[in-house]
Design a protein around this motif. Structure first.
Motif, PDB file in Angstrom:
ATOM      1  N   HIS A   1       0.818  -1.226   0.000  1.00 11.42           N
ATOM      2  CA  HIS A   1       0.000   0.000   0.000  1.00 11.42           C
ATOM      3  C   HIS A   1       0.849   1.273   0.000  1.00 11.42           C
ATOM      4  O   HIS A   1       0.313   2.365  -0.204  1.00 11.42           O
TER       5      HIS A   1
ATOM      6  N   GLU B   1      -3.041   0.889   6.538  1.00 11.72           N
ATOM      7  CA  GLU B   1      -3.052  -0.570   6.443  1.00 11.72           C
ATOM      8  C   GLU B   1      -4.177  -1.179   7.280  1.00 11.72           C
ATOM      9  O   GLU B   1      -4.754  -2.198   6.918  1.00 11.72           O
TER      10      GLU B   1
ATOM     11  N   SER C   1      -1.212  -6.289   4.254  1.00 10.00           N
ATOM     12  CA  SER C   1      -0.789  -5.857   2.922  1.00 10.00           C
ATOM     13  C   SER C   1       0.388  -6.716   2.463  1.00 10.00           C
ATOM     14  O   SER C   1       1.314  -6.965   3.236  1.00 10.00           O
TER      15      SER C   1
END
Length: 295
Positions: free
Chosen positions: A12, A113, A120
């Motif tokens: 991410h 996250e 992730s």
């Protein structure tokens, strides 16, 4: 420049910024804070501490005093952090700037996250490629596509990946479903790479010998970042022959069971149904509850 150093960071991070310098600071800062202790006290540095000591002796700690506040009073953790930065060929001024930037957005990165359930995927990227990206000799499209592929392949030797999957991963999302959830939570629409851009980037990555791909039956594309093209061919061939052998055996066994039931040597179709029902209703550790739908 050493080529055996790696940075590790969550997927991410790719959606947080498109700026090469900011991504360099984010990914390197995350790696240093997360892995400095392990890096500085394992391998050759554990058996040969003199190497570590000499590198730290050359370091100008007067420049680094501004970032000492981010570490506990125990100086060991701070020295391990500085040592890893020096071993990554970072100058003292750059390490200070990088550390301050990362610490300023660290909380925000971890909050992002937690917004979506599930961890992730982690990207493990060669540090020299990250530096090339920061300096402009490794294009943004190549960087995004390569990171997307690395996030899917992980530790696997061979992996089948679609362009649709690469599209979402390159934008920093694990899947289309995750992207949809993020939109509902108020995130802006992402700018996705086109399939033509992805195809071009994959070809360029192959030219640079960073990965190998093989197309099966003109529709299934297999990727590997560990195998060369000959090894990838053998691996895909083995996968497909195993799959073909399985379904051939399955078909043969099903025909054989059918012939036995017709001859009365095996369970009939009705008996098979009863046995299946018993297996479903049997409760050993779990209780099965059947609900009938009303039409």
């Amino acid at each position: 420049m050493k080529t055996d150093n790696y940075v590790q960071f969550p997927l991410h991070f790719l959606k947080k910024s498109k700026d090469p310098k900011e991504l360099f600071y984010m990914t390197t800062g995350h790696t240093l804070f997360r892995y400095a202790d392990h890096y500085a006290n394992n391998g050759q540095y554990k058996t040969r501490p003199i190497i570590k000591k000499k590198m730290l002796d050359k370091c100008d700690f007067s420049v680094l005093k501004n970032i000492a506040q981010y570490f506990p009073p125990d100086e060991i953790q701070f020295r391990d952090y500085v040592f890893m930065g020096m071993d990554f060929w970072l100058e003292e001024e750059e390490l200070v700037e990088l550390t301050k930037y990362y610490r300023a957005i660290q909380r925000e990165l971890y909050q992002d996250e937690k917004l979506v359930k599930g961890k992730s995927p982690t990207i493990r990227l060669r540090f020299d490629l990250l530096e090339d990206f920061k300096n402009g000799s490794f294009s943004a499209n190549l960087f995004q596509v390569y990171c997307a592929i690395l996030s899917v392949v992980g530790r696997k030797r061979v992996c089948r990946i679609t362009y649709d999957h690469i599209q979402y991963r390159a934008a920093g999302y694990r899947s289309k479903n995750i992207y949809t959830k993020c939109l509902k939570m108020g995130e802006k629409e992402a700018e996705f790479l086109t399939k033509k851009q992805i195809s071009y980037a994959v070809d360029k990555l192959e030219e640079k010998s960073l990965l190998a791909t093989l197309l099966y039956k003109n529709r299934l594309k297999y990727y590997s970042v560990r195998l060369n093209i000959d090894e990838l061919y053998q691996a895909v061939k083995k996968i497909k022959s195993r799959s073909s052998e399985y379904f051939t055996k399955k078909k043969h066994y099903e025909k054989h069971l059918l012939s036995l039931s017709k001859k009365g040597e095996g369970p009939s179709v009705e008996e098979e149904g009863q046995l299946k029902h018993k297996r479903l209703t049997k409760t050993s550790n779990k209780t099965f509850e059947y609900k009938h739908l009303k039409v």
